[in-house]
Design a protein around this motif. Structure first.
Motif, PDB file in Angstrom:
ATOM      1  N   GLN A 205       0.822  -1.204   0.000  1.00 25.63           N
ATOM      2  CA  GLN A 205       0.000   0.000   0.000  1.00 25.63           C
ATOM      3  C   GLN A 205       0.863   1.265   0.000  1.00 25.63           C
ATOM      4  N   MET A 206       0.259   2.365  -0.458  1.00 20.77           N
ATOM      5  CA  MET A 206       0.971   3.626  -0.618  1.00 20.77           C
ATOM      6  C   MET A 206       0.095   4.780  -0.147  1.00 20.77           C
ATOM      7  N   ALA A 207       0.745   5.869   0.250  1.00 21.90           N
ATOM      8  CA  ALA A 207       0.032   7.096   0.608  1.00 21.90           C
ATOM      9  C   ALA A 207       0.694   8.265  -0.105  1.00 21.90           C
ATOM     10  N   LEU A 208      -0.113   9.129  -0.683  1.00 21.16           N
ATOM     11  CA  LEU A 208       0.413  10.347  -1.297  1.00 21.16           C
ATOM     12  C   LEU A 208       0.813  11.333  -0.203  1.00 21.16           C
ATOM     13  N   TRP A 209       1.915  12.048  -0.439  1.00 24.71           N
ATOM     14  CA  TRP A 209       2.402  13.025   0.541  1.00 24.71           C
ATOM     15  C   TRP A 209       2.802  14.311  -0.172  1.00 24.71           C
ATOM     16  N   PRO A 210       2.415  15.483   0.359  1.00 20.25           N
ATOM     17  CA  PRO A 210       1.740  15.719   1.640  1.00 20.25           C
ATOM     18  C   PRO A 210       0.215  15.692   1.564  1.00 20.25           C
ATOM     19  N   ASN A 211      -0.344  15.600   0.342  1.00 20.72           N
ATOM     20  CA  ASN A 211      -1.796  15.558   0.205  1.00 20.72           C
ATOM     21  C   ASN A 211      -2.135  14.891  -1.116  1.00 20.72           C
ATOM     22  N   ASP A 212      -3.424  14.698  -1.350  1.00 21.79           N
ATOM     23  CA  ASP A 212      -3.859  14.035  -2.576  1.00 21.79           C
ATOM     24  C   ASP A 212      -3.850  14.969  -3.778  1.00 21.79           C
ATOM     25  N   GLN A 213      -3.954  16.273  -3.529  1.00 21.60           N
ATOM     26  CA  GLN A 213      -4.108  17.222  -4.623  1.00 21.60           C
ATOM     27  C   GLN A 213      -2.773  17.582  -5.286  1.00 21.60           C
ATOM     28  N   ASN A 214      -1.735  17.797  -4.486  1.00 27.85           N
ATOM     29  CA  ASN A 214      -0.430  18.194  -5.021  1.00 27.85           C
ATOM     30  C   ASN A 214       0.685  17.395  -4.355  1.00 27.85           C
ATOM     31  N   PRO A 215       0.717  16.098  -4.587  1.00 31.29           N
ATOM     32  CA  PRO A 215       1.729  15.277  -3.912  1.00 31.29           C
ATOM     33  C   PRO A 215       3.111  15.458  -4.523  1.00 31.29           C
ATOM     34  N   THR A 216       4.123  15.345  -3.687  1.00 32.41           N
ATOM     35  CA  THR A 216       5.508  15.335  -4.158  1.00 32.41           C
ATOM     36  C   THR A 216       6.145  13.961  -4.008  1.00 32.41           C
ATOM     37  N   HIS A 217       5.565  13.127  -3.116  1.00 33.14           N
ATOM     38  CA  HIS A 217       6.144  11.820  -2.830  1.00 33.14           C
ATOM     39  C   HIS A 217       5.055  10.767  -2.648  1.00 33.14           C
ATOM     40  N   LEU A 218       5.471   9.528  -2.813  1.00 31.42           N
ATOM     41  CA  LEU A 218       4.714   8.380  -2.341  1.00 31.42           C
ATOM     42  C   LEU A 218       5.414   7.842  -1.097  1.00 31.42           C
ATOM     43  N   ILE A 219       4.653   7.595  -0.041  1.00 32.33           N
ATOM     44  CA  ILE A 219       5.179   6.894   1.126  1.00 32.33           C
ATOM     45  C   ILE A 219       4.640   5.471   1.027  1.00 32.33           C
ATOM     46  N   VAL A 220       5.541   4.491   0.943  1.00 30.05           N
ATOM     47  CA  VAL A 220       5.128   3.135   0.583  1.00 30.05           C
ATOM     48  C   VAL A 220       5.536   2.129   1.654  1.00 30.05           C
ATOM     49  N   ALA A 221       4.712   1.087   1.785  1.00 32.63           N
ATOM     50  CA  ALA A 221       5.016  -0.037   2.667  1.00 32.63           C
ATOM     51  C   ALA A 221       5.588  -1.175   1.839  1.00 32.63           C
ATOM     52  N   ASN A 222       6.606  -1.826   2.369  1.00 32.23           N
ATOM     53  CA  ASN A 222       7.235  -2.950   1.679  1.00 32.23           C
ATOM     54  C   ASN A 222       6.987  -4.226   2.475  1.00 32.23           C
ATOM     55  N   GLU A 223       6.428  -5.222   1.805  1.00 31.45           N
ATOM     56  CA  GLU A 223       6.027  -6.458   2.477  1.00 31.45           C
ATOM     57  C   GLU A 223       7.136  -7.508   2.394  1.00 31.45           C
ATOM     58  N   GLU A 224       8.273  -7.176   3.024  1.00 31.02           N
ATOM     59  CA  GLU A 224       9.381  -8.125   3.124  1.00 31.02           C
ATOM     60  C   GLU A 224       9.794  -8.255   4.587  1.00 31.02           C
ATOM     61  N   GLY A 225      10.943  -8.879   4.830  1.00 28.92           N
ATOM     62  CA  GLY A 225      11.380  -9.177   6.184  1.00 28.92           C
ATOM     63  C   GLY A 225      12.158  -8.057   6.845  1.00 28.92           C
ATOM     64  N   THR A 226      12.679  -8.351   8.041  1.00 23.46           N
ATOM     65  CA  THR A 226      13.282  -7.328   8.895  1.00 23.46           C
ATOM     66  C   THR A 226      14.583  -6.753   8.353  1.00 23.46           C
ATOM     67  N   THR A 227      15.250  -7.466   7.460  1.00 26.00           N
ATOM     68  CA  THR A 227      16.511  -6.953   6.919  1.00 26.00           C
ATOM     69  C   THR A 227      16.308  -6.080   5.688  1.00 26.00           C
ATOM     70  N   ARG A 228      15.081  -5.986   5.219  1.00 23.09           N
ATOM     71  CA  ARG A 228      14.765  -5.197   4.038  1.00 23.09           C
ATOM     72  C   ARG A 228      14.030  -3.921   4.444  1.00 23.09           C
ATOM     73  N   PRO A 229      13.968  -2.919   3.570  1.00 22.85           N
ATOM     74  CA  PRO A 229      13.225  -1.702   3.913  1.00 22.85           C
ATOM     75  C   PRO A 229      11.772  -2.011   4.252  1.00 22.85           C
ATOM     76  N   GLY A 230      11.259  -1.348   5.294  1.00 21.51           N
ATOM     77  CA  GLY A 230       9.860  -1.522   5.669  1.00 21.51           C
ATOM     78  C   GLY A 230       8.989  -0.400   5.149  1.00 21.51           C
ATOM     79  N   VAL A 231       9.502   0.839   5.242  1.00 23.11           N
ATOM     80  CA  VAL A 231       8.799   2.019   4.731  1.00 23.11           C
ATOM     81  C   VAL A 231       9.796   2.855   3.938  1.00 23.11           C
ATOM     82  N   GLN A 232       9.380   3.289   2.756  1.00 20.36           N
ATOM     83  CA  GLN A 232      10.236   4.120   1.911  1.00 20.36           C
ATOM     84  C   GLN A 232       9.452   5.317   1.383  1.00 20.36           C
ATOM     85  N   ARG A 233      10.189   6.326   0.923  1.00 19.33           N
ATOM     86  CA  ARG A 233       9.577   7.456   0.215  1.00 19.33           C
ATOM     87  C   ARG A 233      10.118   7.474  -1.209  1.00 19.33           C
ATOM     88  N   ILE A 234       9.232   7.778  -2.138  1.00 21.54           N
ATOM     89  CA  ILE A 234       9.602   7.837  -3.551  1.00 21.54           C
ATOM     90  C   ILE A 234       9.252   9.224  -4.066  1.00 21.54           C
TER      91      ILE A 234
END
Length: 342
Positions: free
Chosen positions: A64-93
Motif C-alpha cells: 500500500q501507498m500514501a500520497l504526501w503531503p496531500n492528494d491534490q499536489n503530492p511530491t512523494h509516495l510513502i510506501v510499505a514494503n512487504e518483506e522481512g526485517t533486513t529489508r526496507p519496511g517504509v520508503q519514500r519515492i
C-alpha cells in the motif's frame, strides 16, 4: 436484480475504474514486463501510464501507498514494503524523478499505510498475532530508522513510535477518521480456532485536538471493540457466526490494555469472521455528510475453494455517534465476484 447489476458492472467497469485488466488469453512475460512495465495494463482512452520508479533500492514487494503531503499536489509516495526485517519496511519515492529513500527498517510484512489528519504516517505489519502499528512523523526527513520488533522501540523515538493501544494482529485495511476513531481488519482465514478475520474499532481516550504533529496523535490510548453481527436473542445477540455475515450487529468490548492479542479475542467473543479481510477505504461522500461508512474487500480463496471474494460496507451512524459508540453497526454486501465477472 443482482444479475443485472453484475452485467452493468462488467459493461461499464472500464469507465468506472479507468482501466481494465488484460484478458486471460493475453500474457506478458517477465522480460517484457521488466523492459516495459506499462505493458501489464491497458487503460481507458484519455488515460496514460508511466513508471514512477525503477530504482534498484526500491522494495521488491511494495504494497500500500500514501500520497504526501496531500492528494491534490503530492511530491512523494510513502510506501510499505512487504518483506522481512533486513529489508526496507517504509520508503519514500520522489515523484519528480523516482528517487527512493528508506525511512524505516526492522519491520516485517509491511502492508497498510495511511496519511493521518494530524500530519503523520500510520503504518502496519501484516504479521499474524504480532503485527505492530507504527506512527511516523516528518516522513520526508526521517531516514534509516531501525525498529526493534521485540521491544517496540525505534532508534529515533522522536519520529517513529509504536502504537500498541489498538492491539496486535495482521494489519491490512485501515479506515481512520479525524477524531482518531479507527476501523481495521485482521487478515486471517477461517480455521479451527477462529471463523476468519474479524473487524475491530478503536476509540481513543482523547480524541484528536485539531493540532498537527505526532505529539497530538490520539492513538496513544483507547478502547478496542470487535464487530459481532446478529442481534436476535439476548444482548448482544444469540445468533452469530455463519449466516450472520451481514446485517445489524454490536461493537463488543475487547480491551483497553495495550498489546492485546486481538485474534484470540475474536474466537472467545464470537466475533464475525471473514475470509482474509484486505484493504478498507472510507466512503468520502458519507464522511462529507458527517457519517461513518467504509468498505473493505475480503479475499476469499479462488484456487482451492472457488470462493471468489467479496466487498462489504460497514456503517456506524454519525461521526459523533461513532466516537460515543452509540450507533448500531450494519454490514452490507456491496459486491461479490463470481468467476463470470472477473
Amino acid at each position: 436484480m443482482r444479475r443485472a447489476r453484475r452485467r452493468r458492472i462488467r459493461r461499464y467497469r472500464a469507465r468506472i475504474l479507468g482501466f481494465r485488466l488484460r484478458a486471460s488469453t493475453e500474457s506478458v512475460g517477465a522480460a517484457d514486463a521488466n523492459a516495459d512495465p506499462t505493458s501489464l495494463i491497458t487503460v481507458a482512452k484519455g488515460l496514460r501510464v508511466h513508471v514512477v520508479t525503477a530504482q534498484p533500492n526500491a522494495g521488491a514487494n511494495i504494497d500500500q501507498m500514501a500520497l504526501w503531503p496531500n492528494d491534490q499536489n503530492p511530491t512523494h509516495l510513502i510506501v510499505a514494503n512487504e518483506e522481512g526485517t533486513t529489508r526496507p519496511g517504509v520508503q519514500r519515492i520522489r515523484l519528480s524523478d523516482g528517487l527512493v529513500e528508506t525511512i524505516l527498517t526492522g519491520t516485517t510484512s509491511g502492508d497498510p499505510i495511511r496519511r493521518t489528519p494530524w500530519g503523520t504516517i500510520l503504518f502496519g505489519e501484516e504479521n499474524g498475532t504480532t503485527g505492530w502499528l507504527i506512527e511516523i512523523a516528518d516522513p520526508l526527513h526521517t531516514t534509516n530508522v531501525l525498529f526493534d520488533r521485540t521491544t517496540g522501540a525505534s532508534s529515533d523515538p522522536a519520529h517513529v513510535i509504536a502504537r500498541p493501544a489498538p492491539g496486535r494482529l495482521a494489519f491490512e485495511g485501515i479506515a481512520l477518521y479525524p477524531s482518531g476513531v479507527m476501523y481495521y481488519g485482521d487478515e486471517n482465514r477461517p480455521g479451527a480456532a477462529t471463523p476468519g478475520g474479524a473487524y475491530y474499532k478503536f476509540i481513543p481516550t482523547t480524541p484528536w485536538n485539531g493540532q498537527q504533529g505526532i505529539a497530538n496523535s490520539p492513538l496513544v490510548a483507547g478502547t478496542v471493540y470487535g464487530l459481532r453481527l446478529g442481534k436476535n436473542g439476548a444482548a448482544p445477540g444469540t445468533d452469530n457466526g455463519q449466516g450472520t455475515q451481514t446485517g445489524l450487529g454490536t461493537w463488543v468490548f475487547v480491551t483497553n490494555a495495550p498489546n492485546a492479542n486481538l485474534r484470540a479475542a475474536a474466537a472467545t467473543l464470537h466475533l464475525t469472521g471473514y475470509y482474509r479481510p484486505e484493504d478498507s477505504e472510507i466512503d468520502p461522500a458519507a464522511l462529507a455528510d458527517g457519517k461513518v461508512r467504509f468498505c473493505g474487500n475480503n479475499t476469499g480463496n479462488e484456487a482451492t475453494d472457488h470462493d471468489w471474494g467479496e466487498t462489504i460496507c460497514i456503517t456506524d451512524g454519525t461521526l459523533t455517534q461513532a466516537l460515543a459508540n452509540t450507533a448500531v453497526p450494519k454490514c452490507s454486501s456491496w459486491c461479490s465476484a463470481p468467476p463470470t465477472s472477473r
